[in-house]
Design an enzyme around this catalytic site. Structure first.
Site, PDB file in Angstrom:
ATOM      1  N   TYR A 146       0.838  -1.205   0.000  1.00 23.95           N
ATOM      2  CA  TYR A 146       0.000   0.000   0.000  1.00 23.95           C
ATOM      3  C   TYR A 146       0.871   1.251   0.000  1.00 23.95           C
ATOM      4  O   TYR A 146       0.727   2.129  -0.864  1.00 23.95           O
ATOM      5  CB  TYR A 146      -0.899  -0.030   1.234  1.00 23.95           C
ATOM      6  CG  TYR A 146      -1.875   1.116   1.349  1.00 23.95           C
ATOM      7  CD1 TYR A 146      -3.014   1.184   0.553  1.00 23.95           C
ATOM      8  CD2 TYR A 146      -1.669   2.141   2.290  1.00 23.95           C
ATOM      9  CE1 TYR A 146      -3.926   2.228   0.679  1.00 23.95           C
ATOM     10  CE2 TYR A 146      -2.576   3.183   2.416  1.00 23.95           C
ATOM     11  CZ  TYR A 146      -3.701   3.221   1.620  1.00 23.95           C
ATOM     12  OH  TYR A 146      -4.600   4.259   1.747  1.00 23.95           O
ATOM     13  N   GLU A 148       4.181   1.821  -0.556  1.00 17.77           N
ATOM     14  CA  GLU A 148       5.076   2.042  -1.706  1.00 17.77           C
ATOM     15  C   GLU A 148       4.276   2.198  -2.990  1.00 17.77           C
ATOM     16  O   GLU A 148       4.678   2.922  -3.893  1.00 17.77           O
ATOM     17  CB  GLU A 148       6.092   0.903  -1.822  1.00 17.77           C
ATOM     18  CG  GLU A 148       7.077   0.819  -0.651  1.00 17.77           C
ATOM     19  CD  GLU A 148       8.044   2.005  -0.548  1.00 17.77           C
ATOM     20  OE1 GLU A 148       8.023   2.905  -1.411  1.00 17.77           O
ATOM     21  OE2 GLU A 148       8.821   2.032   0.419  1.00 17.77           O
ATOM     22  N   PHE A 192     -14.170  -0.710  16.429  1.00 20.15           N
ATOM     23  CA  PHE A 192     -14.540  -0.448  17.834  1.00 20.15           C
ATOM     24  C   PHE A 192     -16.041  -0.199  17.976  1.00 20.15           C
ATOM     25  O   PHE A 192     -16.675  -0.687  18.917  1.00 20.15           O
ATOM     26  CB  PHE A 192     -13.755   0.754  18.384  1.00 20.15           C
ATOM     27  CG  PHE A 192     -12.298   0.474  18.682  1.00 20.15           C
ATOM     28  CD1 PHE A 192     -11.733  -0.778  18.476  1.00 20.15           C
ATOM     29  CD2 PHE A 192     -11.482   1.486  19.206  1.00 20.15           C
ATOM     30  CE1 PHE A 192     -10.393  -1.021  18.760  1.00 20.15           C
ATOM     31  CE2 PHE A 192     -10.133   1.250  19.499  1.00 20.15           C
ATOM     32  CZ  PHE A 192      -9.587  -0.004  19.268  1.00 20.15           C
ATOM     33  N   THR A 211      -0.792   6.756  18.284  1.00 17.45           N
ATOM     34  CA  THR A 211      -1.777   7.819  18.055  1.00 17.45           C
ATOM     35  C   THR A 211      -2.200   7.894  16.590  1.00 17.45           C
ATOM     36  O   THR A 211      -1.468   7.487  15.690  1.00 17.45           O
ATOM     37  CB  THR A 211      -1.226   9.205  18.449  1.00 17.45           C
ATOM     38  OG1 THR A 211      -0.199   9.585  17.517  1.00 17.45           O
ATOM     39  CG2 THR A 211      -0.662   9.198  19.869  1.00 17.45           C
ATOM     40  N   GLN A 278       2.899   7.213  15.724  1.00 11.33           N
ATOM     41  CA  GLN A 278       2.206   8.494  15.890  1.00 11.33           C
ATOM     42  C   GLN A 278       1.872   9.078  14.528  1.00 11.33           C
ATOM     43  O   GLN A 278       2.566   8.839  13.540  1.00 11.33           O
ATOM     44  CB  GLN A 278       3.086   9.468  16.678  1.00 11.33           C
ATOM     45  CG  GLN A 278       4.467   9.629  16.081  1.00 11.33           C
ATOM     46  CD  GLN A 278       5.311  10.654  16.842  1.00 11.33           C
ATOM     47  OE1 GLN A 278       4.876  11.234  17.825  1.00 11.33           O
ATOM     48  NE2 GLN A 278       6.516  10.881  16.359  1.00 11.33           N
TER      49      GLN A 278
HETATM   50  P1  NAD Z   1     -12.623   1.793   0.407  1.00  7.43           P
HETATM   51  O1  NAD Z   1     -11.934   0.493   0.468  1.00  7.43           O
HETATM   52  O2  NAD Z   1     -13.958   1.939   1.038  1.00  7.43           O
HETATM   53  O3  NAD Z   1     -12.767   2.294  -1.105  1.00  7.43           O
HETATM   54  C1  NAD Z   1     -11.895   1.928  -2.132  1.00  7.43           C
HETATM   55  C2  NAD Z   1     -12.727   1.627  -3.380  1.00  7.43           C
HETATM   56  O4  NAD Z   1     -11.861   1.292  -4.469  1.00  7.43           O
HETATM   57  C3  NAD Z   1     -13.672   0.449  -3.195  1.00  7.43           C
HETATM   58  O5  NAD Z   1     -14.943   0.787  -3.669  1.00  7.43           O
HETATM   59  C4  NAD Z   1     -13.035  -0.652  -4.024  1.00  7.43           C
HETATM   60  O6  NAD Z   1     -13.952  -1.604  -4.476  1.00  7.43           O
HETATM   61  C5  NAD Z   1     -12.384   0.147  -5.127  1.00  7.43           C
HETATM   62  N1  NAD Z   1     -11.271  -0.525  -5.794  1.00  7.43           N
HETATM   63  C6  NAD Z   1     -10.225  -1.183  -5.236  1.00  7.43           C
HETATM   64  N2  NAD Z   1      -9.393  -1.645  -6.183  1.00  7.43           N
HETATM   65  C7  NAD Z   1      -9.924  -1.262  -7.385  1.00  7.43           C
HETATM   66  C8  NAD Z   1      -9.532  -1.457  -8.740  1.00  7.43           C
HETATM   67  N3  NAD Z   1      -8.424  -2.123  -9.059  1.00  7.43           N
HETATM   68  N4  NAD Z   1     -10.330  -0.933  -9.701  1.00  7.43           N
HETATM   69  C9  NAD Z   1     -11.459  -0.276  -9.404  1.00  7.43           C
HETATM   70  N5  NAD Z   1     -11.879  -0.074  -8.135  1.00  7.43           N
HETATM   71  C10 NAD Z   1     -11.115  -0.563  -7.145  1.00  7.43           C
HETATM   72  O7  NAD Z   1     -11.601   2.867   1.021  1.00  7.43           O
HETATM   73  P2  NAD Z   1     -11.761   4.435   1.276  1.00  7.43           P
HETATM   74  O8  NAD Z   1     -11.499   4.674   2.695  1.00  7.43           O
HETATM   75  O9  NAD Z   1     -13.024   4.922   0.687  1.00  7.43           O
HETATM   76  O10 NAD Z   1     -10.519   4.997   0.465  1.00  7.43           O
HETATM   77  C11 NAD Z   1     -10.667   5.689  -0.770  1.00  7.43           C
HETATM   78  C12 NAD Z   1      -9.309   6.219  -1.217  1.00  7.43           C
HETATM   79  O11 NAD Z   1      -8.809   7.151  -0.260  1.00  7.43           O
HETATM   80  C13 NAD Z   1      -8.249   5.126  -1.375  1.00  7.43           C
HETATM   81  O12 NAD Z   1      -7.445   5.418  -2.485  1.00  7.43           O
HETATM   82  C14 NAD Z   1      -7.447   5.262  -0.103  1.00  7.43           C
HETATM   83  O13 NAD Z   1      -6.119   4.835  -0.276  1.00  7.43           O
HETATM   84  C15 NAD Z   1      -7.524   6.767   0.149  1.00  7.43           C
HETATM   85  N6  NAD Z   1      -7.311   7.050   1.577  1.00  7.43           N
HETATM   86  C16 NAD Z   1      -8.302   6.830   2.490  1.00  7.43           C
HETATM   87  C17 NAD Z   1      -8.054   7.065   3.841  1.00  7.43           C
HETATM   88  C18 NAD Z   1      -9.113   6.838   4.881  1.00  7.43           C
HETATM   89  O14 NAD Z   1      -8.805   6.983   6.058  1.00  7.43           O
HETATM   90  N7  NAD Z   1     -10.343   6.513   4.542  1.00  7.43           N
HETATM   91  C19 NAD Z   1      -6.808   7.537   4.249  1.00  7.43           C
HETATM   92  C20 NAD Z   1      -5.825   7.730   3.287  1.00  7.43           C
HETATM   93  C21 NAD Z   1      -6.090   7.502   1.951  1.00  7.43           C
HETATM   94  N1  UDP Z   2      -6.241  -0.806  15.706  1.00 11.47           N
HETATM   95  C1  UDP Z   2      -6.633  -1.395  16.907  1.00 11.47           C
HETATM   96  N2  UDP Z   2      -7.681  -2.268  16.883  1.00 11.47           N
HETATM   97  C2  UDP Z   2      -8.378  -2.564  15.754  1.00 11.47           C
HETATM   98  C3  UDP Z   2      -7.994  -1.939  14.541  1.00 11.47           C
HETATM   99  C4  UDP Z   2      -6.911  -1.083  14.549  1.00 11.47           C
HETATM  100  O1  UDP Z   2      -6.030  -1.141  17.962  1.00 11.47           O
HETATM  101  O2  UDP Z   2      -9.334  -3.354  15.834  1.00 11.47           O
HETATM  102  C5  UDP Z   2      -5.121   0.144  15.714  1.00 11.47           C
HETATM  103  C6  UDP Z   2      -4.042  -0.135  14.684  1.00 11.47           C
HETATM  104  O3  UDP Z   2      -3.083  -1.025  15.205  1.00 11.47           O
HETATM  105  C7  UDP Z   2      -3.483   1.252  14.433  1.00 11.47           C
HETATM  106  C8  UDP Z   2      -4.691   2.171  14.627  1.00 11.47           C
HETATM  107  O4  UDP Z   2      -5.640   1.419  15.378  1.00 11.47           O
HETATM  108  O5  UDP Z   2      -2.517   1.569  15.410  1.00 11.47           O
HETATM  109  C9  UDP Z   2      -5.310   2.625  13.316  1.00 11.47           C
HETATM  110  O6  UDP Z   2      -5.548   1.481  12.528  1.00 11.47           O
HETATM  111  P1  UDP Z   2      -6.317   1.507  11.149  1.00 11.47           P
HETATM  112  O7  UDP Z   2      -6.241   0.146  10.571  1.00 11.47           O
HETATM  113  O8  UDP Z   2      -7.642   2.126  11.324  1.00 11.47           O
HETATM  114  O9  UDP Z   2      -5.503   2.544  10.241  1.00 11.47           O
HETATM  115  P2  UDP Z   2      -3.935   2.803   9.970  1.00 11.47           P
HETATM  116  O10 UDP Z   2      -3.098   1.909  10.825  1.00 11.47           O
HETATM  117  O11 UDP Z   2      -3.770   2.517   8.523  1.00 11.47           O
HETATM  118  O12 UDP Z   2      -3.768   4.218  10.333  1.00 11.47           O
END
Ligand code: NAD
Ligand code: UDP
Ligand code: UDP
Length: 313
Positions: A146, A148, A192, A211, A278
């Site tokens: 993810y 990279e 949660f 965090t 963090q």
């Molecule tokens: P999500 O998993 O709900 O949505 C991702 C969507 O992409 C899904 O509908 C999935 O079916 C689709 N998808 C996956 N691979 C695909 C492919 N090869 N072709 C077409 N569709 C494909 O996740 P999200 O939280 O809605 O994230 C949306 C975007 O925002 C992602 O690119 C994610 O990396 C980025 N992002 C989200 C967060 C967050 O906290 N939600 C944080 C950082 C970045």
């Molecule tokens: N985490 C947790 N319990 C869970 C899911 C996630 O303690 O059931 C922790 C996880 O280890 C990380 C933080 O919550 O430290 C955020 O995790 P998440 O998967 O939501 O996003 P990311 O790690 O990608 O920020």
């Protein structure tokens, strides 16, 4: 600028479906392309039959030939359990997907926005994270497919910008939560809340002292739309997140306070590999360039999200 044709890849996902709603409400035509890996038709079914909405089953690792004015590239699983389920496909989605969407943008002269991530900073040595920080990512760890992949996508965006003069916009999204997250999404907020509502153990990984800074989805959507509309030549990358930082243990306690009837108790499980210790966005750039900052407090966002899960569980 009303009635643009806009492609949203990953539009049936959590963030993408909210973006489709916003773009339709703003008067645009929306083409939502998704392979339904983590997204669901259900997230956009209220838009079925809308004259300005179209849903296309498509995997962006394959070429796509359509005519639009703007592209929001969101396709990519975002939850660690889902992106690690098929890590090769995750990298392909970020890298081949970016090449295809950039090739499309180049052919049709569309403006293109990339949903990048705070994960490009890895387990950061500087705090809070500014856009000028290059990050600390393990290239061979479980999160690398993810992290990279997203880093390489940023490289491709900037090379298409320099080499082919593409109008690009890159945002780095920090932890975002809200309605329409899948109950089995696996990320911490939905885990949660679902656990608390079902009186199951709350699974705290590690000692819970790591965090994160949680942003409600509506704030993100506002930021994305502002970024797409930002001045010509402003490419980003720009951080988008809520600077309010909490430990994961505090998050668990807060959710239990907001669901007082829950009989759940917190249990401790091992911290996953390379879990960042963090994370907090420095959003000075977004404030200056976009006049944007988040407005929704954690408690208010959690209450909305809890209500949503109460309804669907
Ligand atoms: P999500 O998993 O709900 O949505 C991702 C969507 O992409 C899904 O509908 C999935 O079916 C689709 N998808 C996956 N691979 C695909 C492919 N090869 N072709 C077409 N569709 C494909 O996740 P999200 O939280 O809605 O994230 C949306 C975007 O925002 C992602 O690119 C994610 O990396 C980025 N992002 C989200 C967060 C967050 O906290 N939600 C944080 C950082 C970045
Ligand atoms: N985490 C947790 N319990 C869970 C899911 C996630 O303690 O059931 C922790 C996880 O280890 C990380 C933080 O919550 O430290 C955020 O995790 P998440 O998967 O939501 O996003 P990311 O790690 O990608 O920020
Ligand atoms: N591409 C696409 N739709 C288009 C134009 C291109 O999906 O409308 C894909 C195409 O498959 C190609 C990729 O985008 O592999 C990169 O296109 P580009 O023109 O940059 O490079 P090239 O075609 O020379 O490989």
């Amino acid at each position: 600028m009303n009635n643009l044709r806009i492609l949203v890849t990953g539009g049936a996902g959590f963030v993408g479906s909210h973006l489709c709603d916003r773009l339709i409400a703003d008067g645009h035509e929306v083409l939502c392309a998704d392979n339904f890996f983590t997204g669901r038709k259900k997230n956009v079914e209220h838009l079925f039959g809308h004259p300005r909405f179209e849903l296309l089953r498509h995997d962006i690792t394959f070429p796509l030939f359509v005519e639009v004015d703007q592209i929001y590239n969101l396709a990519c699983p975002a939850s660690p359990i889902h992106y690690q389920h098929d890590p090769v496909q995750t990298t392909k989605t970020s890298v081949h997907g970016a090449i295809n969407m950039l090739g499309l943008a180049k052919r049709i002269h569309a403006k293109i926005l990339q949903a990048s991530t705070s994960e490009v900073y890895g387990d950061p040595e500087i705090h809070p994270q500014t856009e000028s920080y290059w990050g600390r990512v393990n290239t061979i760890g479980l999160r690398a497919c993810y992290d990279e992949g997203k880093r390489c996508a940023e490289t491709l965006f900037f090379d298409y910008h320099r080499q082919h003069k593409l109008d690009i916009k890159v945002i780095r999204i920090f932890n975002t939560y809200g309605t329409r997250m899948h109950p089995c999404d696996g990320r911490v907020v939905s885990n949660f809340i679902v656990q608390a509502l079902q009186n199951k153990d709350i699974t705290l990984y590690g000692d819970g002292s790591q965090t994160r800074s949680f942003q409600y989805v509506d704030d993100l959507i506002e930021g994305m739309v502002r970024m797409m509309a930002s001045e010509v030549g402003f490419t980003g990358p720009v951080n988008m997140g809520n600077p309010n930082e909490f430990t994961i243990k505090q998050l668990a306690e807060r959710i239990l306070q907001l669901i007082p009837e829950s009989g759940s108790k917190v249990i401790y499980e091992p911290l996953p590999m390379d879990d960042p210790k963090q994370r907090q966005p420095d959003i000075t750039l977004a404030r200056e360039k976009l006049g944007w900052s988040p407005t929704i407090k954690l408690d208010d966002g959690l209450v909305k999200t809890i209500e949503y899960f109460r309804k669907i569980l």
